[in-house]
Design a protein around this motif. Sequence first.
Motif, PDB file in Angstrom:
ATOM      1  N   ALA A  20       0.842  -1.213   0.000  1.00  0.00           N
ATOM      2  CA  ALA A  20       0.000   0.000   0.000  1.00  0.00           C
ATOM      3  C   ALA A  20       0.872   1.256   0.000  1.00  0.00           C
ATOM      4  N   GLU A  21       1.893   1.245   0.823  1.00  0.00           N
ATOM      5  CA  GLU A  21       2.760   2.428   0.916  1.00  0.00           C
ATOM      6  C   GLU A  21       3.542   2.646  -0.376  1.00  0.00           C
ATOM      7  N   GLU A  22       3.912   1.552  -1.017  1.00  0.00           N
ATOM      8  CA  GLU A  22       4.640   1.693  -2.280  1.00  0.00           C
ATOM      9  C   GLU A  22       3.728   2.244  -3.382  1.00  0.00           C
ATOM     10  N   ILE A  23       2.488   1.749  -3.432  1.00  0.00           N
ATOM     11  CA  ILE A  23       1.538   2.252  -4.432  1.00  0.00           C
ATOM     12  C   ILE A  23       1.313   3.753  -4.207  1.00  0.00           C
ATOM     13  N   SER A  24       1.086   4.123  -2.966  1.00  0.00           N
ATOM     14  CA  SER A  24       0.844   5.531  -2.644  1.00  0.00           C
ATOM     15  C   SER A  24       2.062   6.393  -2.988  1.00  0.00           C
ATOM     16  N   VAL A  74     -10.592   4.671  -5.848  1.00  0.00           N
ATOM     17  CA  VAL A  74     -10.218   4.167  -4.524  1.00  0.00           C
ATOM     18  C   VAL A  74      -9.570   2.792  -4.741  1.00  0.00           C
ATOM     19  N   VAL A  75      -8.320   2.680  -4.312  1.00  0.00           N
ATOM     20  CA  VAL A  75      -7.531   1.455  -4.469  1.00  0.00           C
ATOM     21  C   VAL A  75      -7.560   0.732  -3.124  1.00  0.00           C
ATOM     22  N   ILE A  76      -8.165  -0.460  -3.096  1.00  0.00           N
ATOM     23  CA  ILE A  76      -8.444  -1.129  -1.820  1.00  0.00           C
ATOM     24  C   ILE A  76      -7.598  -2.398  -1.681  1.00  0.00           C
ATOM     25  N   GLY A  77      -6.863  -2.497  -0.567  1.00  0.00           N
ATOM     26  CA  GLY A  77      -5.960  -3.627  -0.370  1.00  0.00           C
ATOM     27  C   GLY A  77      -6.249  -4.402   0.897  1.00  0.00           C
ATOM     28  N   LYS A 144      10.197  -9.563  -4.637  1.00  0.00           N
ATOM     29  CA  LYS A 144      10.059 -10.185  -5.962  1.00  0.00           C
ATOM     30  C   LYS A 144       8.641  -9.985  -6.496  1.00  0.00           C
ATOM     31  N   TYR A 145       8.306  -8.758  -6.751  1.00  0.00           N
ATOM     32  CA  TYR A 145       6.998  -8.438  -7.341  1.00  0.00           C
ATOM     33  C   TYR A 145       7.181  -7.190  -8.189  1.00  0.00           C
ATOM     34  N   ASP A 146       6.226  -6.966  -9.086  1.00  0.00           N
ATOM     35  CA  ASP A 146       6.368  -5.866 -10.029  1.00  0.00           C
ATOM     36  C   ASP A 146       5.045  -5.105 -10.108  1.00  0.00           C
ATOM     37  N   LEU A 147       5.049  -3.900  -9.621  1.00  0.00           N
ATOM     38  CA  LEU A 147       3.816  -3.104  -9.569  1.00  0.00           C
ATOM     39  C   LEU A 147       3.585  -2.259 -10.823  1.00  0.00           C
ATOM     40  N   GLU A 149       2.719  -2.610 -14.056  1.00  0.00           N
ATOM     41  CA  GLU A 149       1.510  -2.739 -14.876  1.00  0.00           C
ATOM     42  C   GLU A 149       0.283  -2.200 -14.121  1.00  0.00           C
ATOM     43  N   PHE A 150       0.218  -2.535 -12.845  1.00  0.00           N
ATOM     44  CA  PHE A 150      -0.898  -2.072 -11.997  1.00  0.00           C
ATOM     45  C   PHE A 150      -0.911  -0.538 -11.929  1.00  0.00           C
ATOM     46  N   ILE A 151       0.238   0.030 -11.697  1.00  0.00           N
ATOM     47  CA  ILE A 151       0.351   1.495 -11.578  1.00  0.00           C
ATOM     48  C   ILE A 151      -0.032   2.175 -12.890  1.00  0.00           C
ATOM     49  N   GLU A 152       0.416   1.615 -14.011  1.00  0.00           N
ATOM     50  CA  GLU A 152       0.105   2.208 -15.326  1.00  0.00           C
ATOM     51  C   GLU A 152      -1.399   2.278 -15.556  1.00  0.00           C
ATOM     52  N   LYS A 153      -2.119   1.229 -15.144  1.00  0.00           N
ATOM     53  CA  LYS A 153      -3.571   1.200 -15.344  1.00  0.00           C
ATOM     54  C   LYS A 153      -4.293   2.252 -14.496  1.00  0.00           C
ATOM     55  N   LEU A 154      -3.658   2.688 -13.436  1.00  0.00           N
ATOM     56  CA  LEU A 154      -4.291   3.658 -12.545  1.00  0.00           C
ATOM     57  C   LEU A 154      -4.014   5.099 -12.944  1.00  0.00           C
ATOM     58  N   LYS A 155      -3.017   5.283 -13.769  1.00  0.00           N
ATOM     59  CA  LYS A 155      -2.604   6.646 -14.131  1.00  0.00           C
ATOM     60  C   LYS A 155      -3.563   7.309 -15.113  1.00  0.00           C
TER      61      LYS A 155
END
Length: 155
Positions: A20-24, A74-77, A144-147, A149-155
């Motif tokens: 969550a903190e990384e996405i924010s 709203v991005v819910i985790g 070992k994860y890659d955010l 693609e997820f971030i691009e879809k939110l922009k």
Amino acid sequence: MEKKILVVFYSRTGTTKKIAEEISHLLQCDIEEIIDNKDRSGIKGFMTGGRDAMARNLTEIKEIIKNPGDYDIVVIGTPVWAANMTPAIRTYISNNKEKFKQVAFFCTTGGTGIDKTFLEMEVLSGKQPIATFSATARQVKTNKYDLREFIEKLK
Ligand SMILES: Cc1cc2nc3c(=O)[nH]c(=O)nc-3n(C[C@H](O)[C@H](O)[C@H](O)COP(=O)(O)O)c2cc1C
């Protein structure tokens, strides 16, 4: 115009919080942690947490600060508990779903229950997510994860 995004999450042991903190941070957007007023610590918290999640029980959460109605997305985790969302996130979605414009979901997990959790969140919120992301607790721990693609879809 820049989209206004809010990241909302619950985390019992910090794994979902890290994502969550990384996405924010990557989106430079607001973040709100949901606090479950029910004690979820220790073995007892694990057992009752799993039971409450499986039974789709609501819980009592601390009053929220940010109004989700003020945001475009709203991005819910949530962590996956008993192949479902946590009671805290179930309660947050139940209380606020009328205010959501668009939603995106993310979860962390031991490895199972991801699709079912996202589907339950979709049905409960009444909204199809514009993006989803999941990672195992092990992936989060070892980075070992890659955010991207997820971030691009939110922009
Ligand atoms: C009560 C409880 C139930 C869980 N149920 C599952 C499950 O059904 N499937 C799974 O893969 N992991 C399950 N897990 C593991 C968590 O989803 C995983 O460790 C998660 O990353 C923890 O997130 P957190 O550190 O943000 O609390 C469960 C954990 C707890 C505490």
